[in-house]
Design an enzyme around this catalytic site. Structure first.
Site, PDB file in Angstrom:
ATOM      1  N   SER A 191       0.834  -1.203   0.000  1.00 41.19           N
ATOM      2  CA  SER A 191       0.000   0.000   0.000  1.00 41.19           C
ATOM      3  C   SER A 191       0.865   1.248   0.000  1.00 41.19           C
ATOM      4  O   SER A 191       1.991   1.241   0.515  1.00 41.19           O
ATOM      5  CB  SER A 191      -0.862  -0.013   1.265  1.00 41.19           C
ATOM      6  OG  SER A 191      -1.422   1.263   1.511  1.00 41.19           O
TER       7      SER A 191
ATOM      8  N   TYR B 100      -0.526  -0.112  10.231  1.00 40.98           N
ATOM      9  CA  TYR B 100      -0.808  -0.795   8.968  1.00 40.98           C
ATOM     10  C   TYR B 100       0.337  -0.563   7.976  1.00 40.98           C
ATOM     11  O   TYR B 100       0.854  -1.502   7.368  1.00 40.98           O
ATOM     12  CB  TYR B 100      -2.120  -0.252   8.409  1.00 40.98           C
ATOM     13  CG  TYR B 100      -2.534  -0.769   7.053  1.00 40.98           C
ATOM     14  CD1 TYR B 100      -3.142  -2.013   6.919  1.00 40.98           C
ATOM     15  CD2 TYR B 100      -2.358  -0.003   5.905  1.00 40.98           C
ATOM     16  CE1 TYR B 100      -3.552  -2.479   5.676  1.00 40.98           C
ATOM     17  CE2 TYR B 100      -2.764  -0.459   4.658  1.00 40.98           C
ATOM     18  CZ  TYR B 100      -3.360  -1.697   4.552  1.00 40.98           C
ATOM     19  OH  TYR B 100      -3.761  -2.141   3.320  1.00 40.98           O
TER      20      TYR B 100
ATOM     21  N   LYS C 248       2.954  -3.364   6.416  1.00 38.00           N
ATOM     22  CA  LYS C 248       3.150  -3.554   4.973  1.00 38.00           C
ATOM     23  C   LYS C 248       4.623  -3.358   4.612  1.00 38.00           C
ATOM     24  O   LYS C 248       5.190  -4.110   3.822  1.00 38.00           O
ATOM     25  CB  LYS C 248       2.269  -2.576   4.187  1.00 38.00           C
ATOM     26  CG  LYS C 248       0.773  -2.864   4.267  1.00 38.00           C
ATOM     27  CD  LYS C 248       0.413  -4.176   3.595  1.00 38.00           C
ATOM     28  CE  LYS C 248      -1.088  -4.441   3.565  1.00 38.00           C
ATOM     29  NZ  LYS C 248      -1.402  -5.804   3.053  1.00 38.00           N
TER      30      LYS C 248
END
Lengths: 330, 330
Positions: free
Chosen positions: A129, A153, A157
């Protein structure tokens, strides 16, 4: 060929399944068997000529990855994740799924490779992402810019990107991480991603429903359609990754647009009536998360490698109307 | 104040212990108690006015971190690591120590913080490395350049940097990662780091012994002395880290020098006789690892924050002669 899709019931997972069912092949090689898994069993993809085994599998369980990899899929699409909002509110769950379960998958492949005498080395396409980037950023981020996430998050990633590069360098997997833009216009009900409103301010008004806009109109977004996102995965599955060298993470192409420009695009399609259905209601926690995301990239490496996205937000809205709008108003 | 040093028996750990023993304080606050641990018990630092508890602790064991953190040290110096050469040859051990044990340490602090009702939040100074960078690089790497390691060691350090930033952002620790240059001239016997020869080609000839040079003379190195490295840790322990913002990794200052320039510096101090003791014997695996390391940085953030290193390789050799040469020839 045999494929495995983790996170197949998610929005992009379903788009990917549908595209593979329609294509029937990846890079000219016919798909013979597809294993589609998610925390809830994914739906059978309509019209697939290959055998699709759909199952509910919790990747956080110790044995799940080993069992899935025992079938030696040629391509593994890994889209399973705890989304940004939830990874921020549930620290342990985010790391358990987004980092630990992924690492267990890589380790399961490593063991399967050892069992195969070194012959097994799957293509692995990982959904990363643009949340791996964080402010302060230059106006346009190029392929050499620092990865500095501002959410758990994004950290998870980014950590998997590093692992994926190391496992690829050592020949255990042939991996590539696709840094997805924010995917809009998402069909269906909002998920817990902090970015959900970018879709609902288009989708809901076009279906005659109200949508909440929690951030300022000047907020800038890097986005691509669900159709483009699915095409990234298929393209990555067939690509000659030797061309990437050791850097296995690619920022995907997209469209840079402000919320104000989104609203204008909505006006062109749905008129003033649609725009009036957007209700401005500031949400600081969402605004804080989104403010750290960069809004513009020079995705040169990905473009050179043949990844293609839309070129305007109007085009993204058109894709939504073609692919998903009917279901939204039904 | 109470301090904890992990990796206290290593070369830089011992230099740090000696400096803290001499200083007796960090940033004006007296050290009352120091816990010094490593896989083998570290030596008592000479001349310390504080109580130093030295113990052998295996950080890879499940309970070690919890026990060490239960004493709520104000500052944790984390220098414990499997070095680059070993992390490359022993995949599992590298990840177990460099990544997993460090994460367990952060988690132990998180639990201790919860037990303290949110009051406990130690300063944590982590030894990272310029091995987080990898070719292709620009001639000079600035503070915004992509982290793209080419070794498992570099990947593990980069992953911890990300974790450290996330745990710091969430207020669990007040962490900073120092990307150390290659530290030369290392005293004592060579360790298993791929970079060991950069030190031995100075240290051994100055002690009348032969040294092997496994790479080309044009190989460029970013380096600082052990004395400078110890000073980085002490400076970082007392620094106002709010000035860093969310980016908690700092590339440390150093000297950019080629192997050929190292040899010339040796000639100025030890003469032709010393230079003749360098034996060229190519080692492709070492050359491959080292070739991926960048040789020049613009360490602006660290300099602005007051970190200071040597300004020439001659100065680095002088520091070696002052601090360690006598022991090497004894």
């Amino acid at each position: 060929m045999r494929i495995l899709i983790l996170g197949a019931a998610g929005m992009i997972g379903r788009k990917l399944c549908a595209k593979l069912a329609a294509d029937g092949a990846i890079g000219g090689r016919a798909i013979d068997e597809a294993r589609l898994v998610d925390v809830a069993a994914p739906p059978q993809p309509a019209g697939a000529r290959f055998a699709a085994l759909c199952a509910a599998v919790d990747l956080a369980s110790e044995l799940a990855a080993a069992e899935l990899v025992a079938e030696r899929p040629d391509v593994v699409f890994h889209l399973a994740a705890v989304v940004s909002g939830e990874a921020e509110s549930n620290f342990d769950k985010g790391y358990a799924v987004n980092l630990d379960a992924t690492r267990r998958l890589f380790e399961a492949i490593r063991r399967e490779r050892a069992r195969s005498g070194g012959a097994y080395r799957p293509r692995l396409v990982f959904a990363s992402s643009i949340a791996v980037f964080g402010a302060p950023c230059p106006e346009t981020i190029d392929d050499d810019f620092l990865v500095a996430p501002l959410t758990s998050y994004g950290v998870q990633k980014a950590m998997v990107e590093l692992l994926l590069a190391d496992y690829s360098r050592r020949g255990i997997i042939d991996g590539v991480a696709l840094r997805l833009p924010t995917v809009v216009v998402r069909p269906g009900a909002p998920n817990r991603a902090a970015s959900g409103f970018f879709s609902s301010i288009i989708r809901e008004p076009l279906a005659g429903r109200e949508a909440i806009l929690p951030v300022a109109d000047a907020t800038r977004l890097w986005c691509a359609s669900p159709r483009a996102a699915a095409s990234f995965f298929v393209h990555a599955a067939a690509l000659d990754l030797e061309r990437l060298g050791p850097r296995r993470s690619l920022t995907m192409p997209g469209v840079s647009v402000t919320v104000a420009e989104q609203v204008e695009a909505l006006r062109r399609v749905g008129g003033e009536a649609a725009v009036r259905l957007i209700r401005r209601q500031a949400d600081e926690s969402i605004a804080d998360i989104v403010a750290g995301w960069p809004g513009r990239f020079d995705a040169r490496r990905a473009r050179t490698l043949g990844f293609v996205a839309e070129t305007s937000f109007d085009e993204i809205v058109r894709v939504y109307l073609e692919d998903d709008h009917v279901a939204a108003v039904a």
